[in-house]
Design an enzyme around this catalytic site. Sequence first.
Site, PDB file in Angstrom:
ATOM      1  N   LYS A  63       0.851  -1.268   0.024  1.00  0.00           N
ATOM      2  CA  LYS A  63      -0.027   0.087   0.000  1.00  0.00           C
ATOM      3  C   LYS A  63       1.007   1.096  -0.091  1.00  0.00           C
ATOM      4  O   LYS A  63       1.366   1.687   1.069  1.00  0.00           O
ATOM      5  CB  LYS A  63      -0.937  -0.102   1.146  1.00  0.00           C
ATOM      6  CG  LYS A  63      -1.910   0.823   1.023  1.00  0.00           C
ATOM      7  CD  LYS A  63      -1.649   2.374   1.716  1.00  0.00           C
ATOM      8  CE  LYS A  63      -3.072   3.427   1.255  1.00  0.00           C
ATOM      9  NZ  LYS A  63      -2.366   4.746   1.713  1.00  0.00           N
ATOM     10  N   GLU A  72       9.235   1.937  10.990  1.00  0.00           N
ATOM     11  CA  GLU A  72      10.276   2.920  10.920  1.00  0.00           C
ATOM     12  C   GLU A  72       9.478   4.185  10.855  1.00  0.00           C
ATOM     13  O   GLU A  72       8.801   4.692   9.847  1.00  0.00           O
ATOM     14  CB  GLU A  72      11.129   2.871   9.647  1.00  0.00           C
ATOM     15  CG  GLU A  72      12.138   4.061   9.464  1.00  0.00           C
ATOM     16  CD  GLU A  72      12.447   4.506   8.091  1.00  0.00           C
ATOM     17  OE1 GLU A  72      12.933   5.414   8.000  1.00  0.00           O
ATOM     18  OE2 GLU A  72      12.340   3.460   7.201  1.00  0.00           O
ATOM     19  N   CYS A  76      13.672  11.071   7.314  1.00  0.00           N
ATOM     20  CA  CYS A  76      13.493  11.040   9.005  1.00  0.00           C
ATOM     21  C   CYS A  76      14.896  10.973   9.446  1.00  0.00           C
ATOM     22  O   CYS A  76      15.122  11.049  10.639  1.00  0.00           O
ATOM     23  CB  CYS A  76      12.689   9.829   9.041  1.00  0.00           C
ATOM     24  SG  CYS A  76      13.179   8.214   8.262  1.00  0.00           S
ATOM     25  N   GLU A 109       9.083  16.853  14.538  1.00  0.00           N
ATOM     26  CA  GLU A 109       9.427  16.480  13.272  1.00  0.00           C
ATOM     27  C   GLU A 109       8.930  17.401  12.150  1.00  0.00           C
ATOM     28  O   GLU A 109       7.526  17.226  11.878  1.00  0.00           O
ATOM     29  CB  GLU A 109       9.267  15.179  12.789  1.00  0.00           C
ATOM     30  CG  GLU A 109       9.910  14.533  11.320  1.00  0.00           C
ATOM     31  CD  GLU A 109       9.845  13.186  11.180  1.00  0.00           C
ATOM     32  OE1 GLU A 109      10.798  12.697  10.686  1.00  0.00           O
ATOM     33  OE2 GLU A 109       8.867  12.639  11.385  1.00  0.00           O
TER      34      GLU A 109
END
Length: 486
Positions: free
Chosen positions: A184, A259, A293, A391
Amino acid sequence: MSAQERQLFIGGEWVAPDGGHCPVLDPAREDVVGLAPEASREQVHQAAAAAREAFDGWSRTRPEERAAILDRAADLMQRDFVRNADLARAETGATVATARGMQVGVGVSRFRRYAQGALEPVEQPLAPQINEAGPMGRAGVFGALAVRQPVGVVTCITSYNNPWANSAGKVAPALAMGNTVVVKPAPQDPLSVFRMAEALEEAGVPRGVVNVVTGSAPAVGEAAVDSPDVDMVSFTGSTAVGQRIAEVCGRHMKRQLMELGGKGAALVLDDADLDSAVSGIGTTFSFYSGQICTAPTRVLVQRGVHDQLVEKLARYAGFLKVGDPADRDTVVGPVISAAHRDRIESYVELGRKEGATVVAGGERPPLERGFYVAPTLLVGCTNDMRVAREEIFGPVVVVIPFDDEEEGVALANDSEYGLLDYVWSGDVARAFRIARRLRAGGVGVNTIGRNMEAPFGGFKKSGVGRDVGSYALHAYSELQSIVWPG
């Protein structure tokens, strides 16, 4: 099937979506690149059922045959390398160099790596043990074998920042170990993953072993997680979504590999090579416009070199060319969408309100089209500011001073995240000493480079589990023990 209008790939067939199609935009030009299918919840469950039906046969396929299929798929991806890279550039906004090297190039290399991985031993004989008689058995000598078995059906949910490398890093090791998959991809740029599916189909992967479903509605991703046919979920994306997936997996005891987000701390010590540090930290501005990231976005610099580092970083940011990623001179392309651009800009404004000073960037580049953000450097920050804790996922770096090693390590560890941290020091022994104290899944010492056999994953809210290299083969397998009297 039109090149502009894609279909779902379910059970070895290209299937019309129940929910119609959704446009995929070029972030640089705002043009429609293609039309992605919108799957229904029922179609996602059909894909999982097809993967379940195919699992028994694929899991018992000889490793040599699985390896040959993965190798052929890599050959086919390489055959269409430029075409694939052009599509990746168009739908992600990556520069030519990034689309070719770090997206398609890494994707091809991962399929080749796990073609070899399929041939790695899955059985480990254990030393015989002498056991005394007990309630569960008799006394004697017992031999044992540890065997890695495939988990089953794996849902692979990938992020938008690198559809080729990210999908290949999940699909290839999962298939190598004998699992079947439902992929997906992110709704912003799913077209490259359909190209990957075409290569696997042409390479001879059996029907149902690989399935691709797409959709922008949350129900599509939820169906790919909660299907009773799914045994494991491998996810790359935000911590918030990862937490939701973990809740669903926990209810059904499904295996997870996550992750998640990052807010990488880069400790720059007073004996560091500042030019090397600036070059490494500067990738936050340039590589895929900071949408990674693992970026060193939180720069912790010892006061003795603070002003020098800020001056060099500001100059570096100002030299970077922002523009159309199709232009080979461009270093910083667009971010993925208008909504994400607005989100990044809101963080820059928040930083100003929190008391930070913008010494580079901070203004939208004067380009007529595209979702661009100027490389931005915020100084005068403290570790309790939201811009230092959350973030941002864009070309924004915050700088925080510290006095000594103890304070630097404490600041680095004072974060909900722990994916990759970095240390720059002229004293390698000092750098390694500090690296071992950092609560992060990985630490770069005087580099942002990665060893692609080293385990990859995060501490804290940056993830669960490890992959890359042989660790990915372990991640997509279950350990079984076989014991016998001997």
